[in-house]
Design a protein around this motif. Structure first.
Motif, PDB file in Angstrom:
ATOM      1  N   PRO A 583       0.805  -1.227   0.000  1.00 43.78           N
ATOM      2  CA  PRO A 583       0.000   0.000   0.000  1.00 43.78           C
ATOM      3  C   PRO A 583       0.833   1.269   0.000  1.00 43.78           C
ATOM      4  O   PRO A 583       0.304   2.347  -0.258  1.00 43.78           O
ATOM      5  N   GLY A 584       2.131   1.144   0.258  1.00 46.60           N
ATOM      6  CA  GLY A 584       3.004   2.306   0.203  1.00 46.60           C
ATOM      7  C   GLY A 584       3.337   2.730  -1.208  1.00 46.60           C
ATOM      8  O   GLY A 584       3.973   3.770  -1.409  1.00 46.60           O
ATOM      9  N   GLY A 585       2.940   1.929  -2.182  1.00 44.09           N
ATOM     10  CA  GLY A 585       3.219   2.269  -3.579  1.00 44.09           C
ATOM     11  C   GLY A 585       4.021   1.178  -4.255  1.00 44.09           C
ATOM     12  O   GLY A 585       4.957   0.629  -3.668  1.00 44.09           O
ATOM     13  N   GLU A 586       3.644   0.846  -5.472  1.00 40.03           N
ATOM     14  CA  GLU A 586       4.355  -0.189  -6.214  1.00 40.03           C
ATOM     15  C   GLU A 586       5.622   0.376  -6.847  1.00 40.03           C
ATOM     16  O   GLU A 586       5.671   1.534  -7.247  1.00 40.03           O
ATOM     17  N   GLU A 587       6.635  -0.464  -6.934  1.00 40.28           N
ATOM     18  CA  GLU A 587       7.885  -0.095  -7.579  1.00 40.28           C
ATOM     19  C   GLU A 587       7.929  -0.823  -8.923  1.00 40.28           C
ATOM     20  O   GLU A 587       8.134  -2.030  -8.976  1.00 40.28           O
ATOM     21  N   GLU A 588       7.739  -0.056  -9.995  1.00 43.81           N
ATOM     22  CA  GLU A 588       7.514  -0.652 -11.306  1.00 43.81           C
ATOM     23  C   GLU A 588       8.695  -1.460 -11.822  1.00 43.81           C
ATOM     24  O   GLU A 588       8.522  -2.368 -12.627  1.00 43.81           O
ATOM     25  N   ASP A 589       9.917  -1.120 -11.367  1.00 44.25           N
ATOM     26  CA  ASP A 589      11.083  -1.836 -11.906  1.00 44.25           C
ATOM     27  C   ASP A 589      11.464  -3.046 -11.073  1.00 44.25           C
ATOM     28  O   ASP A 589      12.489  -3.666 -11.313  1.00 44.25           O
ATOM     29  N   LEU A 590      10.642  -3.401 -10.076  1.00 44.07           N
ATOM     30  CA  LEU A 590      10.958  -4.518  -9.190  1.00 44.07           C
ATOM     31  C   LEU A 590      10.213  -5.763  -9.655  1.00 44.07           C
ATOM     32  O   LEU A 590       8.993  -5.740  -9.834  1.00 44.07           O
ATOM     33  N   HIS A 591      10.965  -6.869  -9.855  1.00 44.11           N
ATOM     34  CA  HIS A 591      10.385  -8.091 -10.411  1.00 44.11           C
ATOM     35  C   HIS A 591      10.890  -9.313  -9.640  1.00 44.11           C
ATOM     36  O   HIS A 591      11.969  -9.287  -9.040  1.00 44.11           O
ATOM     37  N   ILE A 592      10.093 -10.366  -9.685  1.00 49.27           N
ATOM     38  CA  ILE A 592      10.567 -11.666  -9.209  1.00 49.27           C
ATOM     39  C   ILE A 592      11.232 -12.329 -10.406  1.00 49.27           C
ATOM     40  O   ILE A 592      10.608 -13.066 -11.171  1.00 49.27           O
ATOM     41  N   ALA A 593      12.503 -12.028 -10.581  1.00 49.52           N
ATOM     42  CA  ALA A 593      13.227 -12.534 -11.751  1.00 49.52           C
ATOM     43  C   ALA A 593      13.747 -13.946 -11.536  1.00 49.52           C
ATOM     44  O   ALA A 593      14.230 -14.581 -12.471  1.00 49.52           O
ATOM     45  N   SER A 594      13.685 -14.427 -10.327  1.00 45.92           N
ATOM     46  CA  SER A 594      13.917 -15.839 -10.003  1.00 45.92           C
ATOM     47  C   SER A 594      13.274 -16.068  -8.650  1.00 45.92           C
ATOM     48  O   SER A 594      13.174 -15.153  -7.829  1.00 45.92           O
ATOM     49  N   TYR A 595      12.822 -17.285  -8.410  1.00 44.77           N
ATOM     50  CA  TYR A 595      12.004 -17.554  -7.219  1.00 44.77           C
ATOM     51  C   TYR A 595      12.549 -18.756  -6.462  1.00 44.77           C
ATOM     52  O   TYR A 595      12.592 -19.873  -6.995  1.00 44.77           O
ATOM     53  N   GLY A 596      12.988 -18.507  -5.231  1.00 46.18           N
ATOM     54  CA  GLY A 596      13.511 -19.589  -4.410  1.00 46.18           C
ATOM     55  C   GLY A 596      12.894 -19.673  -3.037  1.00 46.18           C
ATOM     56  O   GLY A 596      13.378 -20.420  -2.188  1.00 46.18           O
ATOM     57  N   LEU A 597      11.785 -18.917  -2.807  1.00 45.70           N
ATOM     58  CA  LEU A 597      11.196 -18.921  -1.471  1.00 45.70           C
ATOM     59  C   LEU A 597      10.623 -20.281  -1.109  1.00 45.70           C
ATOM     60  O   LEU A 597      10.720 -20.719   0.041  1.00 45.70           O
ATOM     61  N   ASP A 598      10.028 -20.968  -2.087  1.00 46.50           N
ATOM     62  CA  ASP A 598       9.511 -22.310  -1.798  1.00 46.50           C
ATOM     63  C   ASP A 598      10.631 -23.249  -1.403  1.00 46.50           C
ATOM     64  O   ASP A 598      10.478 -24.073  -0.482  1.00 46.50           O
TER      65      ASP A 598
END
Length: 959
Positions: A583-598
Motif C-alpha cells: 500500500p506504500g506504492g508499487e515499484e515498477e522496476d521490481l520483479h521476481i526474476a527468479s524464485y527460491g522462497l519455496d
C-alpha cells in the motif's frame, strides 16, 4: 630516559611520550598492522605479542616494553614464508573486511594446545563484526576452503580474496595506514545539551594552546543546508544539516573544531572553548514529538523537503489497498499487537574518519586545461603543477561524497579526489558524510593536510544508529489459514536529523508487506524527528524492524488457528510471477526474476523433520523452534549506477577499474571472478583498481547490496566487450576468420596458431588501438532475494538463559559467485542480527545522552555467543543479475529476530514483542505468566512481555 625496544627484530631507541600506549608508539613507526578499534582493550584489534605473549597494545604502556621483544602481524612471517597461522587464515579465508584479522592472528598464533581446546575462553578478547566467527574457527583449526584458480572457470568457485595475502601480513592499507608529511589533527567539541541555541563562542583560550592552528565555529562554515546521507538522488533526503550550526539538536552534535599539531593539543583546545548556550525545550519520544505543542526541531520551508516540520514529521507514507475494515470483518481470527525494536550501533571496528591532503594534479585532463590556458583562458587551474584536494576516507560512497563536497564548497569536481582504502566494516553506517565535510573545511582554511578519526565513544554519540521502530500490526485470517487483511502503523525515530529517515521508513513497509498476499492492506508510517542521536542506514534498511513484527504476527495467527506456521506461510506467500503489492506504492522496476522462497521453506521443513537437537537441551529446560522469512529488493530504487573499465596490460594480464568500495562485502573477489570467466583467464592475472573517483566515470556506491548486482554487471559488460574486441583484433592481426579465434588464458588461438596477449598488446600499441572496454549498468530493473531462518533453542525457566541448539539459514542468492564468501556474508549477517536480537542496545538517559558509548557497556557478539549456522543456498538463476546472481549482503539479517522470537514463543508460550530479548526480560515474562497458566512450557499461550505491549487480541476465542 634511556629506552630500547625490539620490534619485529628491529631495534628502536626513541623514547615514548609520557603516558603513550604501545599501539600509538608502534603505528607512529610504521607498523600499521596494529589497528585501533576501541582504545579500551575491548576488541583486540591492536593485539601484539610482547616476548611471545599476546597483549592489547592500546592498554599496554609503551614504556613497559623497555628491553622487550615486540612482534606485530608484520613480523609473523619469517624469511619470506608465512607463519602457519597466517597460511591457515588464507586457506580458510578467515576474514571479510580484515580489520580484526591481525589481532586474531596475534592471539591465535600464541595459543597453547590446551588453549586451542577452549576457543570460547581463548578468543574472548577479540571481536569480529563481519564473519560470524565460523571462518575464524575454521582457520585456527586448519580447515581449508579456498580453491586454486582455473582458467575461465572462476564463477562458482571458492577463490580467495585478492587482498588476502596483504590482510594476513598486515600490509593491507586501511584509511589511516599512511604517513602524510605535516599532518594536522582535528578534534570536535560536542554539545552537552539535547536542544540549545549557541549565544556566543569564545575561542581565545583555545587558540593560545601550544600547537593549535585554528578553531572553527559556525561562523566559519557555509550557510547552507544539506543531508549527511548519501544517495544517488540527493532529493531523497531532507536538507536539514549544516557543517557547524548555531542550533544543536542532540547531545553529541558538533559545536566547534580545533585543528592542532597533535591530538592532545586539539583535545586541550576543545576543553578551553567557552560556549554560552540558551537551552531550548526538547523531546525524546517520537509519539510526543508529533503531538501538539511539541518543540519544533527544524522550522524550515519546503526547500528542505521535510514532510511536516511543524509536527516533526520528517517523512511519511500512507496508503490502502481494498478496505482493511472489510478484510477484518471477513476474518475468523484477528491478531493485533505493538512491537518495538531498539537502537543498534553498526560497530564497525574501523571508526569513521578521513585524511585530507593536497596533491599535484597530474591526470590526463590537465593537458586539456593547458590547451585552454594557451588560448587565453583566465586563471591558473590548468597550469602545470596545479594542486587538488584528496580526501582519503572510510566511506562506502566515494563518488557521492565528492559530489556533496563540491556542492557544499563550490568546488569543481576535477579539483576533488575521494579515495577509499580498504574499509574496516560498513553495514550502512559509512553511507554517510560525517567527517569529510568538516575536515575539508579545515584543510581549505589552512592549506595543510588534516586528519579526523572518531574515537569509539564518538561512534556512539556522534555517528548514526539503526532506527528504533514502533510497529502496530493488525492481521486477520480465515479459519482455513488465508489472510484477509494486513494493517501497519509504523513510527520510526530518525533522531535529530533526517538522514535516511524517509527512505528507511518507505523501504521498511515495502517488501515486508508485499511478500504476503492479502486483498486488503493498509499502512500509515512516519519518520519522526527527536532530540536524540541521529539514525541512518543499517543492514536491511528498515526491513528487519518491520519483518520482526510481520513474521511474529504470522506465527501467532497460525498458532491461534491451529495451523503449522510453515503451512500458513505457504498458503499466503506470493509465488513466481505474481505482483508485489504494497500500500506504500508499487515499484515498477521490481520483479521476481527468479524464485527460491519455496525452496527456502522446504529447507526449513527438512531441518525440522530430521532435527534431534532437543535431546541436547539441559534437563528441565524448555525447548522450542521457530521460523521466519523475508524478501528484499536486490538494489535500491531510483537507479544505482556503476561504470567499469577492463583493459589488456602489456604483460598479458588485465586491469579492472571499478568505483565500488571493498569493506568485507567481497566485491573485489566477485569482480575478478566475473572478468576471469569472460576473458578465459585466471584471477591471478587480473589487477583491480577501485573505490577511487579517479578510476572510472561514476559509481553510486557500495550499499543496498549492489556490489555484485550493479557494479558486477558493469564489470561483466566491460569484460564481455573486451573479449569481443580482443578476438576481433586478433583475427585481423592473424588474418584469420573471427569465428576461428578462441580466447585462452594468455593467448588467442587463431586457427591453430597461438598469438600471445603480449603480442596483441604490442600490435595494438603500434596501430594506436587500445584494447580496452567500458561497461555501465543503471541498477534497473531489479529483482528480489529470499531468505528463511530457523532456530531450535532451549530456555532455563529458572534464570531466563537461552541456548541456541541449532541454527539453519536458507538463502536464495541466485547463482552463487563464490560459495565460501557468500556463506560468510550469511553467517556474518546472522551473527550481527543475533546481537541485535539478544543484547545489543544503544541506551539514552532522560536528556538524550548515550550511556553505552563503549564496547564494555554495549555488548557485541563474541565467539562464544555465536552458533555455527548451517547455510543452504537455493538452486535458482536470476534473469536480471549478472550470470544469474542476486545480492546477499543485507538480507540474511532480516528474518533472524522473528525466527528467534517465534522459537521462544514455542518454548515458553510467551509472545515477546520487544527486542533485545534480554535474559532478565525473558525470566520476568515467564515468571509473570506462571500464576495465570499454571506453567511456563508449551507452545499454546498468548502471553506478552510485561511492560512492552498489551496481550494479543483475537476476534475468536483463544486457543
Amino acid at each position: 630516559m634511556s629506552f630500547s625496544v625490539t620490534v619485529n627484530e628491529q631495534p628502536f631507541e626513541d623514547d615514548p611520550r609520557p603516558g603513550q600506549c604501545l599501539r600509538t608508539y608502534l603505528r607512529e613507526r610504521g607498523w600499521f598492522g596494529v589497528k585501533k578499534g576501541c582504545d579500551a582493550g575491548d576488541c583486540g584489534a591492536c593485539t601484539v605479542q610482547v616476548d611471545g605473549e599476546p597483549v592489547h597494545s592500546c592498554l599496554y604502556p609503551a614504556v613497559r616494553a623497555e628491553g622487550r621483544s615486540v612482534t606485530t602481524v608484520e613480523g609473523l612471517a619469517k624469511d619470506g614464508e608465512l607463519h602457519p597461522m597466517q597460511q591457515r587464515f588464507l586457506d580458510a579465508q578467515g576474514f571479510q573486511c580484515g580489520f580484526c584479522t591481525a589481532g586474531f592472528l596475534m592471539t591465535s598464533s600464541a595459543l597453547t594446545d590446551d588453549q586451542l581446546e577452549d576457543l570460547p575462553r581463548s578468543l574472548k578478547g577479540n571481536l569480529c563484526r563481519c564473519t560470524g566467527y565460523r571462518a575464524i574457527e575454521d582457520a585456527i583449526r586448519g580447515v581449508t576452503h579456498t580453491e586454486l584458480p582455473c582458467a575461465g572457470q572462476a564463477v562458482g568457485r571458492n577463490l580467495g580474496a585478492p587482498a588476502g595475502p596483504q590482510v594476513v601480513t598486515g600490509t593491507a592499507r586501511y584509511t589511516f595506514d599512511l604517513e602524510v608529511e605535516g599532518l594536522l589533527h582535528l578534534k570536535l567539541l560536542r554539545s552537552p545539551h539535547p536542544h540549545a541555541r549557541i549565544v556566543s563562542i569564545d575561542t581565545s583560550a583555545a587558540l593560545r594552546v601550544p600547537g593549535v592552528h585554528a578553531v572553527l565555529t559556525h561562523h566559519d562554515a557555509p550557510d547552507r543546508h544539506y543531508s549527511s546521507a548519501r544517495h544517488e538522488h540527493p532529493t531523497e533526503d531532507p536538507d536539514d544539516t549544516r557543517v557547524l550550526d548555531d542550533v544543536v539538536r542532540f547531545v553529541g552534535q558538533r559545536v566547534a573544531a580545533v585543528v592542532a599539531d597533535s591530538e592532545g593539543a586539539a583535545e586541550e583546545g576543545c576543553r578551553r572553548i567557552v560556549v554560552e548556550y540558551r537551552q531550548l525545550p526538547y523531546v525524546i519520544d517520537p509519539e510526543l514529538a508529533m503531538a501538539p505543542g511539541a518543540p519544533v526541531l527544524h522550522p524550515k520551508g519546503p526547500e528542505a523537503r521535510i514532510a511536516r516540520p511543524e509536527q516533526n514529521v520528517c517523512g511519511e507514507v500512507h496508503g490502502e489497498i481494498g478496505s482493511v475494515e472489510q478484510g477484518f470483518a471477513e476474518a475468523d481470527v484477528v491478531y493485533e499487537e505493538t512491537f518495538r525494536t531498539q537502537r543498534v550501533q553498526h560497530a564497525s571496528l574501523e571508526t569513521h574518519g578521513c585524511v585530507v591532503y593536497f596533491e599535484r594534479d597530474e591526470r590526463d585532463e590537465r593537458d586539456e586545461r593547458d590547451e585552454r590556458d594557451d588560448e587565453g583562458a583566465e586563471g591558473t587551474e590548468g597550469a602545470e603543477g596545479a594542486e587538488r584536494i584528496v580526501v582519503r576516507s572510510s566511506t562506502q560512497v566515494p563518488f557521492l561524497t565528492r559530489r556533496a563536497l563540491c556542492d557544499l564548497y563550490d568546488l569543481p569536481q576535477d579539483y576533488v579526489r575521494v579515495v577509499a582504502g580498504r574499509v574496516g566494516g560498513g553495514f550502512g553506517g559509512k553511507q554517510e558524510m560525517l567527517t569529510e565535510d568538516i575536515a575539508v573545511l579545515a584543510a581549505l582554511k589552512l592549506h595543510r593536510p588534516v586528519k579526523l578519526e572518531f574515537t569509539r565513544a564518538e561512534q556512539f554519540h556522534g555517528a548514526t544508529t539503526r532506527h528504533p521502530f514502533t510497529i502496530g500490526i493488525r492481521a486477520g485470517a480465515t479459519r482455513d489459514g488465508i489472510l484477509t487483511a494486513l494493517q501497519l502503523r509504523v513510527v520510526a525515530n530518525t533522531g535529530a536529523y533526517g538522514n535516511h529517515g524517509p527512505a528507511v521508513m518507505f523501504h521498511s513497509v515495502g517488501e515486508s508487506m508485499a511478500v504476503y498476499r492479502a486483498p486488503h492492506k493498509k499502512v500509515d508510517a512516519y519518520s519522526v524527528y527527536t532530540n536524540s542521536v541521529p539514525a541512518g542506514a543499517f543492514r536491511g534498511y528498515g526491513l528487519g524492524q518491520v519483518t520482526f513484527a510481520v513474521e511474529s504476527a504470522m506465527d501467532e495467527l497460525a498458532r491461534r488457528l491451529g495451523i503449522d506456521p510453515l503451512v500458513f506461510r505457504e498458503r499466503n506467500i506470493i509465488g513466481p510471477g505474481e505482483p508485489m503489492v504494497s500500500p506504500g506504492g508499487e515499484e515498477e522496476d521490481l520483479h521476481i526474476a527468479s524464485y527460491g522462497l519455496d525452496q527456502c521453506l522446504r529447507v526449513v521443513r527438512d531441518a525440522i523433520a530430521e532435527d534431534r537437537s532437543a535431546a541436547t537441551a539441559p534437563e528441565g529446560w524448555l525447548v522450542g523452534q521457530g521460523t521466519a522469512m523475508s524478501m528484499i529488493a536486490t538494489g535500491p530504487p531510483g537507479g544505482h549506477f556503476a561504470d567499469a573499465t577492463v583493459k589488456l596490460l602489456a604483460d598479458g594480464g588485465y586491469d579492472i577499474a571499478v568505483g565500488t568500495a571493498e569493506f568485507g562485502n567481497g566485491t573485489t573477489t566477485v569482480h575478478k571472478q566475473i572478468t576471469a570467466g569472460a576473458l578465459g583467464t585466471t584471477v591471478d592475472r587480473i589487477t583491480i583498481r577501485q573505490s577511487d573517483t579517479d578510476v572510472v566515470k561514476h559509481d553510486t556506491g557500495a550499499f543496498g547490496s549492489a556490489g555484485t548486482v550493479v557494479a558486477g554487471k558493469a564489470v561483466m559488460k566491460a569484460a564481455n566487450a573486451l573479449a569481443e574486441r580482443i578476438l576481433s583484433f586478433a583475427a585481423e592481426h592473424a588474418r584469420t576468420p573471427r569465428g576461428l579465434c578462441r580466447l585462452l588464458a594468455d593467448a588467442v588461438e587463431c586457427e591453430g596458431r597461438l598469438v600471445s596477449l603480449k603480442e596483441l598488446f604490442e600490435a595494438g600499441q603500434e596501430k594506436g588501438v587500445e584494447l580496452t572496454a567500458d561497461g555501465h549498468w543503471g541498477g534497473s530493473p531489479r529483482s528480489v532475494a529470499f531468505n528463511a531462518q530457523w532456530f531450535s533453542l532451549a530456555v532455563d525457566p529458572d534464570s531466563g538463559e537461552i541456548r541456541i541448539l541449532r541454527s539453519v539459514h536458507a538463502a536464495d542468492a541466485g547463482k552463487v559467485m563464490n560459495p565460501m564468501q557468500c556463506r560468510g556474508q550469511v553467517e556474518g549477517g546472522v551473527a550481527q542480527a543475533l546481537g541485535a536480537t539478544l543484547f545489543e542496545q544503544v541506551l539514552l538517559d532522560e536528556g538524550g545522552q548515550v550511556t553505552t558509548a563503549a564496547f564494555r557497556r554495549y555488548r557485541l557478539p563474541a565467539y562464544a555467543d555465536v552458533p555455527r549456522t548451517e547455510v543452504h543456498f537455493m538452486e535458482t538463476s536470476d534473469a536480471i543479475g549478472p550470470l544469474g546472481a542476486k545480492s546477499m549482503s543485507e538480507s540474511p539479517f532480516n528474518p533472524v529476530a522473528p525466527a528467534f522470537a517465534n522459537a521462544l514463543r514455542d518454548a515458553t508460550g510467551v509472545r515477546f514483542t520487544e527486542v533485545p530479548l534480554l535474559r532478565d526480560r525473558v525470566w520476568q515474562a515467564m515468571a509473570e505468566r506462571r500464576p495465570r497458566t499454571g506453567g511456563s512450557g508449551g507452545a499454546g499461550g498468548a502471553g506478552h512481555l510485561g511492560g512492552s505491549a498489551g496481550p494479543g487480541r483475537s476476534g475468536a476465542a483463544p486457543e
